[in-house]
Design a protein around this motif. Structure first.
Motif, short mmCIF file in Angstrom:
data_model
loop_
_atom_site.label_atom_id
_atom_site.label_comp_id
_atom_site.label_asym_id
_atom_site.label_seq_id
_atom_site.Cartn_x
_atom_site.Cartn_y
_atom_site.Cartn_z
N THR A 20 5.03 -1.59 9.97
CA THR A 20 4.56 -2.10 8.69
C THR A 20 4.99 -3.54 8.46
OG1 THR A 20 6.38 -0.86 7.76
CG2 THR A 20 4.18 0.02 7.38
N PHE A 41 0.27 -4.23 12.58
CA PHE A 41 0.08 -3.66 11.24
C PHE A 41 -1.20 -2.85 11.17
CE2 PHE A 41 -1.24 -4.02 6.72
CZ PHE A 41 -0.20 -3.28 6.20
N MET A 42 -1.05 -1.57 10.92
CA MET A 42 -2.18 -0.65 10.84
C MET A 42 -2.52 -0.41 9.37
SD MET A 42 -2.91 0.31 13.93
CE MET A 42 -2.33 -0.91 15.07
N TRP A 43 -3.81 -0.50 9.07
CA TRP A 43 -4.22 -0.37 7.67
C TRP A 43 -4.23 1.08 7.20
CZ3 TRP A 43 -8.78 -4.15 6.24
CH2 TRP A 43 -8.42 -5.43 6.64
N ALA A 44 -4.67 1.97 8.07
CA ALA A 44 -4.87 3.36 7.64
C ALA A 44 -3.53 4.07 7.48
CB ALA A 44 -5.72 4.09 8.66
N PRO A 96 -2.53 -0.54 -1.53
CA PRO A 96 -1.76 -1.17 -0.46
C PRO A 96 -2.14 -0.62 0.91
CG PRO A 96 -0.36 0.25 -1.78
CD PRO A 96 -1.72 0.32 -2.37
N LYS A 97 -2.23 -1.50 1.90
CA LYS A 97 -2.60 -1.06 3.26
C LYS A 97 -1.38 -0.49 3.96
CE LYS A 97 -6.22 -4.45 3.72
NZ LYS A 97 -6.40 -5.88 3.81
N GLY A 98 -1.64 0.43 4.85
CA GLY A 98 -0.59 0.94 5.72
C GLY A 98 0.31 2.01 5.13
N VAL A 99 0.12 2.36 3.84
CA VAL A 99 0.93 3.43 3.26
C VAL A 99 0.07 4.45 2.53
CG1 VAL A 99 3.22 2.45 3.00
CG2 VAL A 99 1.45 1.88 1.36
N GLN A 148 2.69 2.05 14.90
CA GLN A 148 2.46 1.06 13.87
C GLN A 148 3.79 0.45 13.49
OE1 GLN A 148 1.83 1.71 9.89
NE2 GLN A 148 3.66 2.94 9.67
#
Lengths: 98, 675
Positions: free
Chosen positions: B54, B210-213, A95-98, B52
């Motif tokens: 989510t 929305f940030m992916w990292a 999953p992206k962002g976590v 960010q």
């Protein structure tokens, strides 16, 4: 397969047995089906008493699977980030962002 | 019955396509999309910083103008169930204010206003606002292990090191698009103020950021969802035959190419970095006019412009590491993950190996230009900072002696307090070898510029700044001219003087107008006005607009034109020149001017996987997250009561339609007797 009403007690026992052993092939849902499908037949007088034992083992097996998989799921969901690269390797879609 | 269901299915199909069309055609009536400048997520070895969100967030526009407004936000909001997007002046963007606002649980986003007009400076600003830490990049500097490090940035509030889970966007009307966004937001905000935030419908904003990292640099690099922060440094020397064993000492003349701020798209940094960079350009120009070529002097002069310096001295540390360790090329055949075409070596992946000619042990002194625009310095003088008065003493005296009247150069330790070097690239050289003489020239004495690494570092008084920088550049050029010949005093030819018109054009080109006539002399640029001075992310072989100009300018000043008879060999592109020549300003030039990779020293390239890795957690490891396109859009919301009424009517409508259909079906079955 004929309907349960038309099967003899020993035949039902043999079905229950097969499904119980079959469940060991990582098929906990087969155990569940076994119980749901054959439990009503326990009321019949011509069904051998052993069937109850197979069905109870099936329930236990199914429960054990349930506990193991939910524990794993809870652990994985909560600890995935701390496990780092190892967890990423066994994750299909990260999953992206976590 | 079959017919009926077929009809129904057809109807639902038509209905479905219509819904799609309606959604797209209704969109412009509901939302107004605005151009955005978000604060984004960055990561390092231990965690993440920046903004960010989510999930998408939205809220009603609400104005907060003062510190009091922020503290009373919780009591003043008219309804306790709505979410709000606050519009605040940039100067109030501090970690404690964000915390106060977030604790209300009613905050969904922040819009920070940097300027209200195209001319910076309005609304009125606090005299100092620095989102940097109190000691910027000190953990990566020369004094990292010192017990009592001097606090160079006492007003720093560390905003850029805060991990924030709400979207923060900037408004700054610097061009047409951003002026539209500014006007839209302000119009809608004023509408809400007129409605007293109570009379619905009100205007709201919807964000997506929305940030992916996530987690840290090692994690996101492994997943491929972030890139190292960095770019290309540029170094250049007028000595064409510089080699590692020619025994000549080297004088490094250095400046920083990049700056940093909360909103990277708006990073400008007039004081910190542009002024120092312009001073260095002016020195290179002044020394190129020396009657006796500086290439013939007993010492080499090497100009270095480092990139990624705001991110833990990425450029200077990598440069120092590369020139101080023996270079070994392991050219491998077969799988090659070096993305540079025509690389001089594929492992390590480098464009050229000319940096190996700079022998680190030959470096005798480092002269660096820090912020020198005199934009808000109290005195008119410049200050020379040194690490150690014994090693740098004679260099310091040389510079102090060449200082000029109004813009004198003073020893920063002359008040008896030895603060050592301020944040500077020189620290990277001294970290490797403490005995190098070093001098950092600045317009500040005891603390950094008040807007250090701030989006407020965008104002330029061109007349003051250019005369100050020009004066300093002349003094520095004379000092370096003497120093390069091992002289402590003497008469410097009058040609070695900075060109004040050039300084003014350079300042203008670097701050407001990258398409200026000076840059047009080197290459064509269209529609580039104000460019960001954020280093951006590193890519092999990648060159930013700033690096490109630095390369061309320094190559032009330090290079040798090939003569075709009496006139220089002309060219349109590099293909018309000989090998190892560059086409600069329409002529073929041979010069030792090169790009050098700049990204955190703690990040390494894995030649097996073709991905970057964190190789040293104690060195800088900054990376920037990949993201979905950020958006900010304005729309109208109705009151909660209105929404409830709408919902109830909708439900009643649905229930009654079901009942009607059921009755109708039964009735039709009875009367028509079909199926």
């Amino acid at each position: 397969m004929p309907s349960l009403d038309k099967m003899s007690g020993t035949e039902i026992l043999s079905v229950g047995k097969k499904m119980f052993y079959g469940g060991f092939a990582f098929l906990p849902l087969l155990w569940l089906v076994n119980v749901i499908y054959l439990w009503p037949t326990l009321k019949r007088t011509d069904v051998p008493a052993q069937l109850r034992r197979y069905l109870i083992y099936s329930i236990l097996g199914c429960l054990a699977w349930f506990i193991i998989t939910t524990t794993w799921y809870a652990l994985f969901v909560n600890k995935r980030v701390t496990w780092g690269a190892t967890a990423d390797r066994i994750t299909v879609v990260i999953p992206k962002g976590v | 019955m079959l017919l009926l269901s077929l009809l129904l299915c057809l109807a639902c199909h038509i209905h479905f396509t219509n819904a799609q069309d309606i959604a797209t055609s209704l969109y412009p009536y509901i939302y107004t999309d605005l151009g955005t400048w978000p604060c984004v997520r960055l990561l390092n070895a231990t965690g993440s910083v920046g903004c960010q969100s989510t999930s998408g967030t939205n809220g009603i526009l609400y104005q907060l103008n003062t510190q009091d407004d922020i503290e009373n936000f919780n009591q003043n909001i008219p309804t306790s169930w709505e979410q709000w997007v606050v519009v605040i002046p940039y100067g109030l963007l501090t970690p404690s204010n964000i915390q106060t606002l977030e604790s209300s649980k009613r905050l969904s986003g922040v819009i920070a206003i940097i300027n209200s007009t195209a001319t910076p400076g309005s609304p009125s600003r606090p005299s100092s606002y620095s989102p940097e830490s109190k000691c910027p990049n000190c953990e990566f500097g020369l004094y990292a292990n010192d017990a009592d490090q001097y606090t160079w940035n006492p007003n720093g509030n560390s905003m850029i090191y805060e991990p924030i889970n709400i979207p923060i966007f900037a408004l700054d009307p610097i061009d047409v698009l951003s002026a539209t966004a500014y006007r839209q937001i302000m119009e809608n905000l004023n509408y809400n103020i007129e409605q007293n935030y109570r009379n619905y419908p009100l205007r709201a904003v919807d964000f997506s950021l929305f940030m992916w990292a996530a987690v840290d640099s090692a994690t996101c690099l492994r997943r491929g969802w972030c890139f190292p922060v960095g770019g290309s440094s540029v170094y250049s020397t007028p000595s064409p035959n510089l080699t590692g064993n020619d025994g000549k000492p080297i004088i490094i003349v250095s400046a920083t190419m990049d700056s940093r701020s909360v909103f990277h798209d708006l990073t400008l940094g007039v004081e910190n970095d542009i002024s120092g960079m312009v001073a260095m350009f002016a020195v290179a120009d002044a020394l190129s006019k020396s009657p006796t070529s500086v290439a013939s002097f007993p010492k080499h002069i090497v100009y270095t412009l480092f990139n990624g310096e705001a991110w833990g001295y990425s450029g200077s540390q990598r440069f120092v590491n590369d020139i101080s360790t023996p270079f070994q090329c392991q050219n491998i055949t077969g799988t090659n993950t070096c993305p540079i075409k025509g690389a001089a070596c594929t492992q390590p992946c480098v464009r050229d190996t000319d940096f190996t000619n700079i022998n680190f042990d030959n470096i005798e002194s480092v002269v660096e230009f820090s912020s020198v625009a005199q934009s808000n310095a109290s005195g008119k003088g410049f200050w020379a900072h040194t690490d150690d008065s014994t090693t740098s003493g004679s260099l310091l005296q040389l510079f102090v002696g060449q200082g000029n009247g109004t813009y004198s150069i003073q020893d920063a330790a002359s008040d008896g307090v030895h603060r050592k070097l301020p944040p500077s690239s020189a620290q990277s050289f001294l970290k490797k070898k403490r005995s190098i003489a070093s001098i950092v020239l600045s317009d500040f004495h005891t603390s950094l510029d008040g807007y250090y690494h701030s989006d407020y570092d965008d104002t330029l008084d061109l007349a003051t700044a250019s005369s100050a920088i020009c004066s300093l550049a002349s003094s520095a050029a004379r000092s370096i001219w003497l120093s390069a010949q091992g002289l402590n005093n003497g008469t410097v030819p009058s040609q070695v003087t900075a060109d004040c018109n050039l300084v003014a054009s350079l300042l203008d080109c670097m701050t407001q107008n990258y398409s200026c006539s000076l840059i047009q002399q080197y290459y064509g640029v269209n529609n580039a006005a104000r460019i960001s001075h954020y280093s951006s992310v590193f890519s092999f072989g990648g060159v930013s607009l700033l690096s490109l100009f630095a390369f061309n300018f320094l190559g032009d000043k330090n290079g040798v034109r090939r003569m075709n008879g009496t006139s220089p060999a002309s060219c349109q592109s590099i293909t018309e020149c000989q090998a190892h020549e560059y086409c600069i300003r329409g002529t073929c030039v041979s010069t030792l001017t090169r790009y050098h990779d700049a990204y955190g020293a703690g990040i390494g390239y894995n030649y097996g996987t073709g991905l970057f890795d964190v190789i040293d957690e104690s060195a800088p490891t900054w990376t920037e997250s990949t993201w979905n396109p950020p958006s900010m859009r304005v729309y109208t919301v109705t009151s909660t009561r209105h929404q409830v009424v709408e919902l109830v009517i909708g439900i009643l409508w649905l229930v009654s339609s079901i009942i009607i259909v059921l009755y109708l079906k039964r009735y039709l079955k009875k009367t028509l007797k079909i199926a």
